[in-house]
Design a protein around this motif. Structure first.
Motif, PDB file in Angstrom:
ATOM      1  N   ARG A 136     -37.590  -2.017 -27.802  1.00 37.07           N
ATOM      2  CA  ARG A 136     -37.699  -0.652 -28.313  1.00 37.07           C
ATOM      3  C   ARG A 136     -36.367   0.067 -28.213  1.00 37.07           C
ATOM      4  NH1 ARG A 136     -42.511   1.706 -29.392  1.00 37.07           N
ATOM      5  NH2 ARG A 136     -44.311   0.349 -29.155  1.00 37.07           N
ATOM      6  N   GLU A 137     -36.105   0.871 -29.218  1.00 32.66           N
ATOM      7  CA  GLU A 137     -34.940   1.752 -29.220  1.00 32.66           C
ATOM      8  C   GLU A 137     -35.414   3.127 -29.651  1.00 32.66           C
ATOM      9  OE1 GLU A 137     -31.939   0.049 -31.751  1.00 32.66           O
ATOM     10  OE2 GLU A 137     -31.647  -1.685 -30.428  1.00 32.66           O
ATOM     11  N   ASP A 138     -35.075   4.136 -28.863  1.00 28.17           N
ATOM     12  CA  ASP A 138     -35.491   5.515 -29.140  1.00 28.17           C
ATOM     13  C   ASP A 138     -37.001   5.614 -29.356  1.00 28.17           C
ATOM     14  OD1 ASP A 138     -32.824   6.417 -28.989  1.00 28.17           O
ATOM     15  OD2 ASP A 138     -32.485   5.851 -31.089  1.00 28.17           O
ATOM     16  N   GLY A 139     -37.760   4.846 -28.579  1.00 26.53           N
ATOM     17  CA  GLY A 139     -39.209   4.905 -28.635  1.00 26.53           C
ATOM     18  C   GLY A 139     -39.840   4.149 -29.790  1.00 26.53           C
ATOM     19  N   LYS A 140     -39.037   3.500 -30.617  1.00 28.24           N
ATOM     20  CA  LYS A 140     -39.569   2.751 -31.763  1.00 28.24           C
ATOM     21  C   LYS A 140     -39.375   1.262 -31.545  1.00 28.24           C
ATOM     22  CE  LYS A 140     -38.790   6.355 -35.163  1.00 28.24           C
ATOM     23  NZ  LYS A 140     -38.210   6.699 -36.453  1.00 28.24           N
ATOM     24  N   ARG A 141     -40.388   0.486 -31.918  1.00 29.13           N
ATOM     25  CA  ARG A 141     -40.282  -0.971 -31.816  1.00 29.13           C
ATOM     26  C   ARG A 141     -39.336  -1.475 -32.897  1.00 29.13           C
ATOM     27  NH1 ARG A 141     -45.695  -4.126 -31.859  1.00 29.13           N
ATOM     28  NH2 ARG A 141     -45.659  -3.516 -34.030  1.00 29.13           N
ATOM     29  N   VAL A 142     -38.304  -2.205 -32.473  1.00 28.01           N
ATOM     30  CA  VAL A 142     -37.317  -2.741 -33.403  1.00 28.01           C
ATOM     31  C   VAL A 142     -37.302  -4.262 -33.418  1.00 28.01           C
ATOM     32  CG1 VAL A 142     -35.843  -0.700 -33.314  1.00 28.01           C
ATOM     33  CG2 VAL A 142     -35.457  -2.575 -31.702  1.00 28.01           C
ATOM     34  N   GLY A 143     -38.097  -4.880 -32.546  1.00 30.01           N
ATOM     35  CA  GLY A 143     -38.135  -6.329 -32.529  1.00 30.01           C
ATOM     36  C   GLY A 143     -38.874  -6.874 -31.326  1.00 30.01           C
ATOM     37  N   PHE A 144     -38.717  -8.184 -31.162  1.00 29.82           N
ATOM     38  CA  PHE A 144     -39.353  -8.910 -30.073  1.00 29.82           C
ATOM     39  C   PHE A 144     -38.357  -9.909 -29.502  1.00 29.82           C
ATOM     40  CE2 PHE A 144     -42.605  -7.782 -33.146  1.00 29.82           C
ATOM     41  CZ  PHE A 144     -43.585  -7.201 -32.355  1.00 29.82           C
ATOM     42  N   ASP A 145     -38.447 -10.140 -28.204  1.00 32.32           N
ATOM     43  CA  ASP A 145     -37.652 -11.166 -27.542  1.00 32.32           C
ATOM     44  C   ASP A 145     -38.588 -12.169 -26.887  1.00 32.32           C
ATOM     45  OD1 ASP A 145     -35.267  -9.947 -28.184  1.00 32.32           O
ATOM     46  OD2 ASP A 145     -34.868  -9.179 -26.173  1.00 32.32           O
ATOM     47  N   ILE A 146     -38.093 -13.395 -26.726  1.00 32.18           N
ATOM     48  CA  ILE A 146     -38.781 -14.397 -25.922  1.00 32.18           C
ATOM     49  C   ILE A 146     -38.041 -14.446 -24.599  1.00 32.18           C
ATOM     50  CG2 ILE A 146     -39.064 -16.885 -25.623  1.00 32.18           C
ATOM     51  CD1 ILE A 146     -40.221 -17.070 -28.291  1.00 32.18           C
ATOM     52  N   ASP A 189     -38.039 -17.989 -15.950  1.00 27.14           N
ATOM     53  CA  ASP A 189     -36.864 -17.985 -15.064  1.00 27.14           C
ATOM     54  C   ASP A 189     -35.795 -16.993 -15.528  1.00 27.14           C
ATOM     55  OD1 ASP A 189     -35.801 -19.334 -17.236  1.00 27.14           O
ATOM     56  OD2 ASP A 189     -35.365 -21.180 -16.149  1.00 27.14           O
ATOM     57  N   GLY A 190     -36.131 -16.147 -16.516  1.00 27.68           N
ATOM     58  CA  GLY A 190     -35.254 -15.035 -16.876  1.00 27.68           C
ATOM     59  C   GLY A 190     -34.370 -15.205 -18.094  1.00 27.68           C
ATOM     60  N   ASN A 191     -34.345 -16.373 -18.730  1.00 31.43           N
ATOM     61  CA  ASN A 191     -33.564 -16.521 -19.957  1.00 31.43           C
ATOM     62  C   ASN A 191     -34.232 -15.728 -21.071  1.00 31.43           C
ATOM     63  OD1 ASN A 191     -31.568 -18.242 -18.912  1.00 31.43           O
ATOM     64  ND2 ASN A 191     -32.914 -19.999 -19.137  1.00 31.43           N
ATOM     65  N   ARG A 192     -33.422 -15.121 -21.922  1.00 29.07           N
ATOM     66  CA  ARG A 192     -33.956 -14.243 -22.963  1.00 29.07           C
ATOM     67  C   ARG A 192     -33.199 -14.484 -24.260  1.00 29.07           C
ATOM     68  NH1 ARG A 192     -35.776  -8.429 -21.705  1.00 29.07           N
ATOM     69  NH2 ARG A 192     -36.488  -7.755 -23.736  1.00 29.07           N
ATOM     70  N   CYS A 193     -33.931 -14.449 -25.380  1.00 27.79           N
ATOM     71  CA  CYS A 193     -33.277 -14.518 -26.686  1.00 27.79           C
ATOM     72  C   CYS A 193     -34.149 -13.804 -27.706  1.00 27.79           C
ATOM     73  CB  CYS A 193     -32.991 -15.959 -27.104  1.00 27.79           C
ATOM     74  SG  CYS A 193     -34.422 -16.927 -27.568  1.00 27.79           S
ATOM     75  N   PRO A 194     -33.532 -13.379 -28.821  1.00 27.19           N
ATOM     76  CA  PRO A 194     -34.296 -12.671 -29.851  1.00 27.19           C
ATOM     77  C   PRO A 194     -35.312 -13.587 -30.523  1.00 27.19           C
ATOM     78  CG  PRO A 194     -31.922 -12.416 -30.192  1.00 27.19           C
ATOM     79  CD  PRO A 194     -32.110 -13.458 -29.135  1.00 27.19           C
ATOM     80  N   LEU A 195     -36.484 -13.031 -30.778  1.00 29.35           N
ATOM     81  CA  LEU A 195     -37.489 -13.699 -31.596  1.00 29.35           C
ATOM     82  C   LEU A 195     -37.465 -13.105 -32.999  1.00 29.35           C
ATOM     83  CD1 LEU A 195     -39.923 -15.494 -32.224  1.00 29.35           C
ATOM     84  CD2 LEU A 195     -41.369 -13.766 -31.169  1.00 29.35           C
ATOM     85  N   ALA A 196     -37.445 -11.782 -33.084  1.00 25.08           N
ATOM     86  CA  ALA A 196     -37.458 -11.127 -34.395  1.00 25.08           C
ATOM     87  C   ALA A 196     -36.855  -9.740 -34.274  1.00 25.08           C
ATOM     88  CB  ALA A 196     -38.883 -11.034 -34.927  1.00 25.08           C
ATOM     89  N   ARG A 197     -36.282  -9.268 -35.382  1.00 27.79           N
ATOM     90  CA  ARG A 197     -35.722  -7.929 -35.470  1.00 27.79           C
ATOM     91  C   ARG A 197     -36.095  -7.325 -36.818  1.00 27.79           C
ATOM     92  NH1 ARG A 197     -35.189  -8.985 -30.867  1.00 27.79           N
ATOM     93  NH2 ARG A 197     -33.345  -8.802 -29.567  1.00 27.79           N
ATOM     94  N   ILE A 198     -36.139  -6.017 -36.866  1.00 26.01           N
ATOM     95  CA  ILE A 198     -36.393  -5.323 -38.124  1.00 26.01           C
ATOM     96  C   ILE A 198     -35.190  -5.504 -39.034  1.00 26.01           C
ATOM     97  CG2 ILE A 198     -36.585  -3.038 -39.198  1.00 26.01           C
ATOM     98  CD1 ILE A 198     -38.342  -2.185 -36.903  1.00 26.01           C
ATOM     99  N   GLY A 199     -35.462  -5.788 -40.319  1.00 27.62           N
ATOM    100  CA  GLY A 199     -34.417  -5.796 -41.334  1.00 27.62           C
ATOM    101  C   GLY A 199     -33.498  -6.986 -41.301  1.00 27.62           C
ATOM    102  N   ILE A 200     -32.303  -6.775 -41.863  1.00 27.49           N
ATOM    103  CA  ILE A 200     -31.299  -7.825 -42.019  1.00 27.49           C
ATOM    104  C   ILE A 200     -30.126  -7.496 -41.109  1.00 27.49           C
ATOM    105  CG2 ILE A 200     -29.733  -8.923 -43.681  1.00 27.49           C
ATOM    106  CD1 ILE A 200     -31.685  -7.990 -45.872  1.00 27.49           C
TER     107      ILE A 200
END
Length: 152
Positions: free
Chosen positions: A10-20, A24-35
């Protein structure tokens, strides 16, 4: 226990994407709004699906643990054939799987249906009435599965 879960970004209270995020704490983007500057990927609604395999696949392709967490398996994850194969391979092992799948709406999603109909699956539909008791049922089920497999 090993696995991953999906978290809203979330950014400024709006959902902008999802992370996996791996347990053990590793994180990467799953999806983001737009291009973005990397170009476009497959789309699900307003979201562009990213390459999440760097976190999800190593979890699914290493030696299994007593419990493997798969939160969640849905449309976005199915753009990776390697992910789909890895999930099916986990079901062929002796590990207990704690996962989430979406309720069926419209056309069935093949991997979700594979999971939903797998003979080893115990489905829980969580709603307002049972949301406090279901976690205890799941813990008891996982504990008894561990005892029957001789695992701590």
């Amino acid at each position: 226990m090993k696995g991953f879960f999906t978290a809203e970004l979330r950014e400024d209270g709006k959902r902008v994407g999802f992370d996996i995020i791996s347990l053990d704490g590793n994180r990467c983007p799953l999806a983001r709004i737009g291009i973005d500057s990397e170009g476009t990927g497959p789309k699900v609604g307003q979201y562009v699906v990213k390459s999440f395999e760097s976190v999800a696949l190593p979890i699914l392709q290493t030696e299994m643990s007593h419990v493997t967490v798969l939160d969640e398996v849905g449309k976005m994850e199915l753009f990776s054939q390697r992910f789909e194969l890895a999930v099916k391979n986990v079901f062929a092992t002796n590990t207990s799987i704690l996962g989430t799948i979406p309720l069926q709406k419209g056309r069935p999603i093949p991997l979700v249906e594979f999971i939903r109909t797998h003979p080893s699956v115990k489905l829980f539909t969580v709603d307002y009435k049972n949301r406090d008791s279901v976690p205890y049922e799941i813990v008891n089920l996982l504990a008894s599965a561990g005892e029957s497999h001789g695992k701590p």
